[in-house]
Design an enzyme around this catalytic site. Structure first.
Site, PDB file in Angstrom:
ATOM      1  N   HIS A 253       0.856  -1.176   0.000  1.00 19.74           N
ATOM      2  CA  HIS A 253       0.000   0.000   0.000  1.00 19.74           C
ATOM      3  C   HIS A 253       0.899   1.236   0.000  1.00 19.74           C
ATOM      4  CE1 HIS A 253      -3.770  -2.075   0.537  1.00 19.74           C
ATOM      5  NE2 HIS A 253      -3.347  -2.703   1.618  1.00 19.74           N
ATOM      6  N   CYS A 296      -0.535   2.475  -4.245  1.00 19.78           N
ATOM      7  CA  CYS A 296      -1.301   3.711  -4.439  1.00 19.78           C
ATOM      8  C   CYS A 296      -0.384   4.918  -4.233  1.00 19.78           C
ATOM      9  CB  CYS A 296      -2.463   3.789  -3.456  1.00 19.78           C
ATOM     10  SG  CYS A 296      -3.738   2.536  -3.724  1.00 19.78           S
TER      11      CYS A 296
END
Length: 438
Positions: A253, A296
């Site tokens: 992430h 991300c």
């Protein structure tokens, strides 16, 4: 025997009611379906599609053309084709399309075909695992082995390119964070979900870079401090002096400019790049350093806009490259005022990002992320004769074609876009499987 089975299958078409349902739902299927390597390989495993059919579908240049190609073949592929197709939709997380097609079957008690429902879930799940292994197998029909560079191509390009003939070509580091610690009572900023499909991505990267003749080291689920220690140790490896390049892949992430460790703490990407620059990693001076970041870079979802006029734009985003070029020119001007033989502190780097600045990546699936899938396919097919920057432009284009799902939106209505930065000073060809002749 196999050819006989194929002839029998071709001679016996799909049941009329199933043909009618495919015909009735063809417009919706064409707009919303995602036909990728895993779905095709599941149909191959069932004997519904031949290798040549699979290749012809995947060779189509747009998602709609792939969808129409598959839908035109299915009615001719025997009475089991419909059931296998519905199962493949369900296993590739397109349950809403499966439900749309099987509405009529739920009203037919005496159906001679097994319904693609709960009673067949266990064996189909096992077969899906086999299909996943096929996806990761370079010798499988769906994913070809890395194509080799020819001697003639090497001779015509090596003088304008980075040296790339050492064996191994370089060291590759893959850090893959799939599971994350729960938030502490005092609170981490985010409750980070498990990255579904992360194991697939890491294995895909391990295999493709091994085939490209890199020595690959894989680390899983490291804290931010663990990632930092791992990278520091990697940059100090004396082997870097004997090889021609290095690769670093970070799968986690993330937010703009940083990726999460498994403990929910952030590792700054600028620190990562600095660790490999000419000052901190002299063993890699004048050698290409290749980075890939699957994470991300913000929280915004790109839901796209309607194309209003003209042909589809195909140029690469390029903004990151232009920024990098301006920064490089600025550094070079400063360096020219100093001693001539000095190097810029940060050069010979290229970094591929799965998303644009400030945007979130689409939700991963059990078959991995779009970016790693497309990167893997492009490296296998194009590394033999294509500059790495051009390969990443091709990946950008393939990602741009896709549509995906984001929470709170309708299915297949969000867009994703990848990009890359570059401070390369020469052409970067990987020259796969090329061995210099004595």
């Amino acid at each position: 025997m196999k050819e006989t089975t194929k002839r029998m299958l071709g001679a016996c078409g799909m049941l009329e009611r199933d043909k009618n349902m495919l015909r009735k739902r063809s417009v919706s299927l064409c707009k919303e379906m995602v036909v990728d390597e895993l779905l095709i390989q599941m149909l191959q495993a069932d004997g519904i599609l031949t290798d040549s059919m699979a290749e012809s579908i995947l060779a189509e240049t747009t998602s709609q053309k792939r969808n129409w190609r598959l839908l035109s073949l299915l009615p001719k592929r025997g009475p089991q084709a419909f059931s296998s197709f519905c199962t493949a939709l369900r296993e590739t997380e397109q349950e809403h399309l499966c439900a749309m097609l099987t509405e009529h079957r739920e009203r037919c008690v005496d159906s001679p075909l097994p319904l693609p429902m709960q009673d067949t879930a266990k064996p189909k799940r096992a077969r899906m695992q086999e299909s996943l292994e096929m996806c990761l197998d370079a010798d499988s029909p769906g994913i070809s082995a890395v194509l080799p560079c020819s001697h003639d191509f090497y001779l015509s390009h090596y003088q304008q390119s980075y040296r790339m003939v050492s064996s191994p070509r370089g060291l590759a580091l893959v850090i893959s964070n799939v599971t994350f610690d729960p938030p502490a009572p005092t609170g981490l900023p985010n409750d980070l979900d498990r990255r579904v499909g992360g194991e697939v991505d890491e294995e895909v990267l391990r295999k493709v870079f091994t085939e490209l003749d890199y020595t690959v080291t894989l680390h899983r689920n490291l804290s931010a401090q663990g990632m930092r220690a791992c990278i520091e140790q990697f940059t100090r490896r004396p082997d870097h002096r004997m090889v021609d390049s290095c690769v670093v892949c970070l799968l986690s992430h993330g937010v703009e400019g940083a990726v999460y460790g498994s403990d929910g703490q952030l590792l700054e990407l600028d620190w990562v790049f600095q660790s490999f620059d000419n000052a901190h990693c002299p063993q890699l001076q004048n050698k290409p350093k290749i980075f890939f970041v699957q994470a991300c870079r913000g929280e915004e979802m790109d839901c796209g806009v309607d194309q209003t006029d003209g042909n589809e734009r195909t140029e690469s985003p390029g903004c990151e490259e232009r920024d990098a070029a301006r920064e490089r020119e600025s550094r070079e001007r400063e360096e020219r005022q100093r001693e001539r033989m000095k190097l810029p502190q940060r050069s010979d780097m290229i970094c591929g990002f799965a998303t644009l600045k400030g945007t979130a990546a689409m939700r991963n699936t059990k078959r991995g992320s779009w970016y790693i899938q497309e990167l893997n396919a492009a490296l296998r097919q194009r590394a033999k004769d294509t500059h790495l920057a051009d390969i990443l432009v091709q990946v950008n284009g393939r990602i741009k074609e896709r549509e995906g799902y984001a929470p709170g939106t309708s299915y297949h209505r969000c867009k994703e876009m990848s990009e890359f930065t570059s401070s390369l000073c020469k052409n970067l060809f990987l020259f796969p499987k090329y061995c210099p002749q004595e």
